[in-house]
Design a protein around this motif. Structure first.
Motif, mmCIF file in Angstrom:
data_model
loop_
_atom_site.group_PDB
_atom_site.id
_atom_site.type_symbol
_atom_site.label_atom_id
_atom_site.label_comp_id
_atom_site.label_asym_id
_atom_site.label_seq_id
_atom_site.Cartn_x
_atom_site.Cartn_y
_atom_site.Cartn_z
ATOM 1 N N ARG A 16 -3.572 -5.873 7.018
ATOM 2 C CA ARG A 16 -2.791 -4.846 6.338
ATOM 3 C C ARG A 16 -2.950 -3.467 6.993
ATOM 4 O O ARG A 16 -2.018 -2.666 6.993
ATOM 5 C CB ARG A 16 -3.224 -4.745 4.869
ATOM 6 N N LEU A 17 -4.143 -3.188 7.514
ATOM 7 C CA LEU A 17 -4.451 -1.851 8.003
ATOM 8 C C LEU A 17 -4.854 -1.831 9.481
ATOM 9 O O LEU A 17 -5.440 -0.861 9.948
ATOM 10 C CB LEU A 17 -5.572 -1.244 7.150
ATOM 11 N N SER A 18 -4.515 -2.881 10.211
ATOM 12 C CA SER A 18 -4.949 -2.973 11.607
ATOM 13 C C SER A 18 -4.410 -1.842 12.460
ATOM 14 O O SER A 18 -5.031 -1.453 13.455
ATOM 15 C CB SER A 18 -4.530 -4.320 12.198
ATOM 16 N N VAL A 19 -3.257 -1.284 12.104
ATOM 17 C CA VAL A 19 -2.685 -0.187 12.880
ATOM 18 C C VAL A 19 -3.592 1.035 12.860
ATOM 19 O O VAL A 19 -3.545 1.868 13.762
ATOM 20 C CB VAL A 19 -1.272 0.166 12.352
ATOM 21 N N PRO A 176 -4.702 -3.316 -0.393
ATOM 22 C CA PRO A 176 -4.792 -4.580 -1.143
ATOM 23 C C PRO A 176 -4.951 -4.394 -2.637
ATOM 24 O O PRO A 176 -4.723 -5.329 -3.417
ATOM 25 C CB PRO A 176 -6.030 -5.258 -0.535
ATOM 26 N N ILE A 177 -5.346 -3.186 -3.068
ATOM 27 C CA ILE A 177 -5.534 -2.892 -4.489
ATOM 28 C C ILE A 177 -5.390 -1.378 -4.667
ATOM 29 O O ILE A 177 -5.641 -0.621 -3.734
ATOM 30 C CB ILE A 177 -6.918 -3.399 -4.970
ATOM 31 N N SER A 178 -4.962 -0.946 -5.848
ATOM 32 C CA SER A 178 -4.646 0.479 -6.032
ATOM 33 C C SER A 178 -5.875 1.341 -6.283
ATOM 34 O O SER A 178 -5.830 2.560 -6.097
ATOM 35 C CB SER A 178 -3.658 0.654 -7.190
ATOM 36 N N ASP A 179 -6.989 0.745 -6.720
ATOM 37 C CA ASP A 179 -8.245 1.480 -6.911
ATOM 38 C C ASP A 179 -9.250 0.982 -5.876
ATOM 39 O O ASP A 179 -9.708 -0.168 -5.963
ATOM 40 C CB ASP A 179 -8.818 1.245 -8.315
ATOM 41 N N LEU A 180 -9.584 1.801 -4.918
ATOM 42 C CA LEU A 180 -10.524 1.366 -3.889
ATOM 43 C C LEU A 180 -11.129 2.573 -3.186
ATOM 44 O O LEU A 180 -10.704 3.720 -3.377
ATOM 45 C CB LEU A 180 -9.870 0.434 -2.879
ATOM 46 N N VAL A 181 -12.136 2.292 -2.382
ATOM 47 C CA VAL A 181 -12.818 3.314 -1.587
ATOM 48 C C VAL A 181 -12.653 2.934 -0.120
ATOM 49 O O VAL A 181 -12.893 1.779 0.255
ATOM 50 C CB VAL A 181 -14.317 3.388 -1.964
ATOM 51 N N ILE A 182 -12.222 3.899 0.695
ATOM 52 C CA ILE A 182 -12.009 3.633 2.120
ATOM 53 C C ILE A 182 -12.884 4.565 2.943
ATOM 54 O O ILE A 182 -12.872 5.780 2.740
ATOM 55 C CB ILE A 182 -10.530 3.829 2.517
#
Length: 239
Positions: A16-19, A176-182
């Motif tokens: 999903r976020l490989s870019v 992948p989910i609306s509540d997360l930590v990146i």
């Protein structure tokens, strides 16, 4: 049904976020290979089979590589302490994973499906941040390494917040989910590199937010380690 922790596994979020992530190669493991990892097995035929596949994968990337598993990197090893985790050979990679209590315990909890390999990149700790995203919106952000106050971050506080906010607003639909930590890194060109995804709750460390008990429906902003307190006036010390 996938849990939040499952959604934060590198093999699951990377497509999903490989870019925005460093190129990553995955070496998936059989159950007996995961057991070998769990047991710290570096010499058996099973271990040698994994090392052979690791060698093929690692040869597709530049000389120094960084290795981890689905959710954990071997940050508790001497290699990480001395070289920030840079690895050259497949045998060393497997030995380092097997020597890590964090990796072995993660395997025991059933959290390991693959070994993740990406190019090693020496990162400036002042450019690493943790983003707290609630309902698809950036609500807070923290300096990642809390070793000391970093004036260079303070000077660019508004810039970093705007870059992170623009990133979240442009990509919330693919998370992948609306509540997360990146966990992210800002390159010298102000490009965002995604390092990791974490659940929006304990045991994820809230870092400079100190606690998960926050008013998450409001914008908290970027939290940094404050400058040292300067004491002025008459100071009397008695022993």
């Amino acid at each position: 049904m996938e849990t939040t922790l499952d959604l934060c596994r590198v093999p699951n979020w990377y497509p999903r976020l490989s870019v925005y992530a460093l190129p990553t190669i995955f070496v998936f493991l059989l159950e007996n290979e995961i057991l070998a990892l769990q047991n710290g097995d570096t010499d058996s035929a099973i271990a040698k089979n994994v090392i052979a596949r690791l060698d093929i994968a690692m040869n597709k990337l530049p000389f120094n590589r960084f290795i981890s598993t689905d959710l954990v990197a071997p940050t508790d090893t001497r290699r990480f302490e001395g070289k920030r985790g840079a690895v050259r050979s497949a045998a060393s990679a497997w030995n380092i994973l097997c020597s890590s209590s964090k990796i072995r315990n993660s395997a025991k909890r059933g959290e390991v499906s693959a070994i993740c390999i990406k190019p090693f990149r020496r990162m400036d700790s002042s450019r690493e941040f943790r983003l707290f995203i609630k309902d698809g919106k950036l609500r807070a952000m923290s300096q990642y390494w809390l070793t000391r106050h970093l004036p260079q971050i303070e000077k660019r506080k508004k810039d970093y917040w705007k870059l992170a906010e623009d990133f979240v607003n442009a990509n919330f639909w693919v998370f992948p989910i609306s509540d997360l930590v990146i966990d992210v890194y800002f390159s010298s060109k102000d490009e965002i590199i995604v390092n990791d995804l974490n659940p929006f709750s304990a045991p994820t460390d809230p870092l400079m937010l100190n606690t998960w008990n926050q008013e998450w429906d409001t914008t908290i902003g970027l939290k940094l380690v404050p400058p040292p307190t300067e004491i002025t006036g008459d100071i009397n010390v008695s022993f």
